[in-house]
Design a protein around this motif. Structure first.
Motif, PDB file in Angstrom:
ATOM      1  N   ARG A  30       6.182  10.183  -9.723  1.00 56.69           N
ATOM      2  CA  ARG A  30       5.307   9.399 -10.580  1.00 56.69           C
ATOM      3  C   ARG A  30       5.358   7.907 -10.307  1.00 56.69           C
ATOM      4  NH1 ARG A  30       6.169   8.148 -16.776  1.00 56.69           N
ATOM      5  NH2 ARG A  30       8.226   7.943 -15.890  1.00 56.69           N
ATOM      6  N   ARG A  31       6.532   7.332 -10.294  1.00 56.82           N
ATOM      7  CA  ARG A  31       6.648   5.876 -10.143  1.00 56.82           C
ATOM      8  C   ARG A  31       6.064   5.368  -8.819  1.00 56.82           C
ATOM      9  NH1 ARG A  31       6.783   3.387 -14.862  1.00 56.82           N
ATOM     10  NH2 ARG A  31       8.683   3.762 -15.996  1.00 56.82           N
ATOM     11  N   PRO A  32       6.394   5.981  -7.680  1.00 58.69           N
ATOM     12  CA  PRO A  32       5.771   5.508  -6.436  1.00 58.69           C
ATOM     13  C   PRO A  32       4.244   5.647  -6.452  1.00 58.69           C
ATOM     14  CG  PRO A  32       7.703   6.798  -5.923  1.00 58.69           C
ATOM     15  CD  PRO A  32       7.458   6.958  -7.400  1.00 58.69           C
ATOM     16  N   LEU A  33       3.739   6.715  -7.056  1.00 61.89           N
ATOM     17  CA  LEU A  33       2.288   6.880  -7.155  1.00 61.89           C
ATOM     18  C   LEU A  33       1.679   5.799  -8.047  1.00 61.89           C
ATOM     19  CD1 LEU A  33       2.162  10.747  -7.489  1.00 61.89           C
ATOM     20  CD2 LEU A  33       1.129   9.427  -5.638  1.00 61.89           C
ATOM     21  N   GLU A  34       2.290   5.556  -9.196  1.00 57.38           N
ATOM     22  CA  GLU A  34       1.777   4.527 -10.106  1.00 57.38           C
ATOM     23  C   GLU A  34       1.844   3.146  -9.467  1.00 57.38           C
ATOM     24  OE1 GLU A  34       2.819   6.416 -14.483  1.00 57.38           O
ATOM     25  OE2 GLU A  34       4.259   5.075 -13.542  1.00 57.38           O
ATOM     26  N   PHE A  35       2.903   2.872  -8.746  1.00 49.58           N
ATOM     27  CA  PHE A  35       3.072   1.573  -8.116  1.00 49.58           C
ATOM     28  C   PHE A  35       2.013   1.332  -7.041  1.00 49.58           C
ATOM     29  CE2 PHE A  35       5.019  -1.270  -4.951  1.00 49.58           C
ATOM     30  CZ  PHE A  35       5.276  -2.359  -5.758  1.00 49.58           C
ATOM     31  N   ARG A  36       1.669   2.383  -6.315  1.00 51.57           N
ATOM     32  CA  ARG A  36       0.704   2.259  -5.224  1.00 51.57           C
ATOM     33  C   ARG A  36      -0.745   2.157  -5.719  1.00 51.57           C
ATOM     34  NH1 ARG A  36       0.254   6.149   0.025  1.00 51.57           N
ATOM     35  NH2 ARG A  36      -1.503   5.088   0.931  1.00 51.57           N
ATOM     36  N   ALA A  37      -1.048   2.752  -6.876  1.00 49.45           N
ATOM     37  CA  ALA A  37      -2.420   2.771  -7.393  1.00 49.45           C
ATOM     38  C   ALA A  37      -2.784   1.429  -8.028  1.00 49.45           C
ATOM     39  CB  ALA A  37      -2.572   3.886  -8.415  1.00 49.45           C
ATOM     40  N   MET A  38      -4.046   1.058  -7.892  1.00 47.49           N
ATOM     41  CA  MET A  38      -4.542  -0.195  -8.468  1.00 47.49           C
ATOM     42  C   MET A  38      -4.884  -0.050  -9.955  1.00 47.49           C
ATOM     43  SD  MET A  38      -4.498  -2.326  -6.061  1.00 47.49           S
ATOM     44  CE  MET A  38      -4.442  -2.435  -4.310  1.00 47.49           C
ATOM     45  N   ASP A  39      -5.440   1.124 -10.320  1.00 50.92           N
ATOM     46  CA  ASP A  39      -5.831   1.380 -11.705  1.00 50.92           C
ATOM     47  C   ASP A  39      -5.794   2.888 -11.953  1.00 50.92           C
ATOM     48  OD1 ASP A  39      -8.197   2.430 -10.547  1.00 50.92           O
ATOM     49  OD2 ASP A  39      -9.280   0.563 -10.836  1.00 50.92           O
ATOM     50  N   ARG A  40      -6.189   3.312 -13.161  1.00 45.09           N
ATOM     51  CA  ARG A  40      -6.098   4.735 -13.507  1.00 45.09           C
ATOM     52  C   ARG A  40      -6.994   5.608 -12.627  1.00 45.09           C
ATOM     53  NH1 ARG A  40      -3.131   5.867 -17.763  1.00 45.09           N
ATOM     54  NH2 ARG A  40      -4.083   7.799 -18.439  1.00 45.09           N
ATOM     55  N   GLU A  41      -8.173   5.108 -12.303  1.00 45.44           N
ATOM     56  CA  GLU A  41      -9.081   5.884 -11.452  1.00 45.44           C
ATOM     57  C   GLU A  41      -8.497   6.026 -10.051  1.00 45.44           C
ATOM     58  OE1 GLU A  41     -13.526   5.495  -9.624  1.00 45.44           O
ATOM     59  OE2 GLU A  41     -13.235   4.868 -11.711  1.00 45.44           O
ATOM     60  N   ASP A  42      -7.927   4.946  -9.534  1.00 48.28           N
ATOM     61  CA  ASP A  42      -7.285   4.987  -8.226  1.00 48.28           C
ATOM     62  C   ASP A  42      -6.088   5.941  -8.245  1.00 48.28           C
ATOM     63  OD1 ASP A  42      -6.999   4.147  -5.527  1.00 48.28           O
ATOM     64  OD2 ASP A  42      -5.429   2.726  -6.129  1.00 48.28           O
ATOM     65  N   LEU A  43      -5.335   5.951  -9.350  1.00 47.44           N
ATOM     66  CA  LEU A  43      -4.202   6.862  -9.495  1.00 47.44           C
ATOM     67  C   LEU A  43      -4.674   8.313  -9.466  1.00 47.44           C
ATOM     68  CD1 LEU A  43      -1.210   7.411  -9.978  1.00 47.44           C
ATOM     69  CD2 LEU A  43      -1.634   7.109 -12.433  1.00 47.44           C
ATOM     70  N   ALA A  44      -5.751   8.612 -10.176  1.00 45.05           N
ATOM     71  CA  ALA A  44      -6.286   9.978 -10.188  1.00 45.05           C
ATOM     72  C   ALA A  44      -6.699  10.406  -8.780  1.00 45.05           C
ATOM     73  CB  ALA A  44      -7.466  10.076 -11.152  1.00 45.05           C
TER      74      ALA A  44
END
Length: 67
Positions: A30-44
């Motif tokens: 989770r944390r590496p994914l959240e850190f790499r994403a710019m926003d919630r849509e990018d995270l999805a």
């Protein structure tokens, strides 16, 4: 896609057939994914891409065949 530098984004645990059967699992970090994403849509989108890549690896097919 599975790694951002040296930090893994996911891990595939292939499972074990037999008497004590363990099904395959995909672990998302989770944390590496959240850190790499710019926003919630990018995270999805990133989570989707990582899952497609892991499932393709499990099935032995090209990720483009699943997407």
């Amino acid at each position: 896609m599975l790694e951002d530098g040296e930090v893994p984004l996911a891990r595939l645990l292939p499972g074990r057939p037999g008497r004590q059967e363990v099904p395959p699992r995909i672990v998302l970090y989770r944390r590496p994914l959240e850190f790499r994403a710019m926003d919630r849509e990018d995270l999805a989108d990133l989570v989707h891409d990582v899952i497609i890549e892991q499932v393709a690896n499990l099935l032995g097919v090209d990720p483009d065949e699943l997407a």
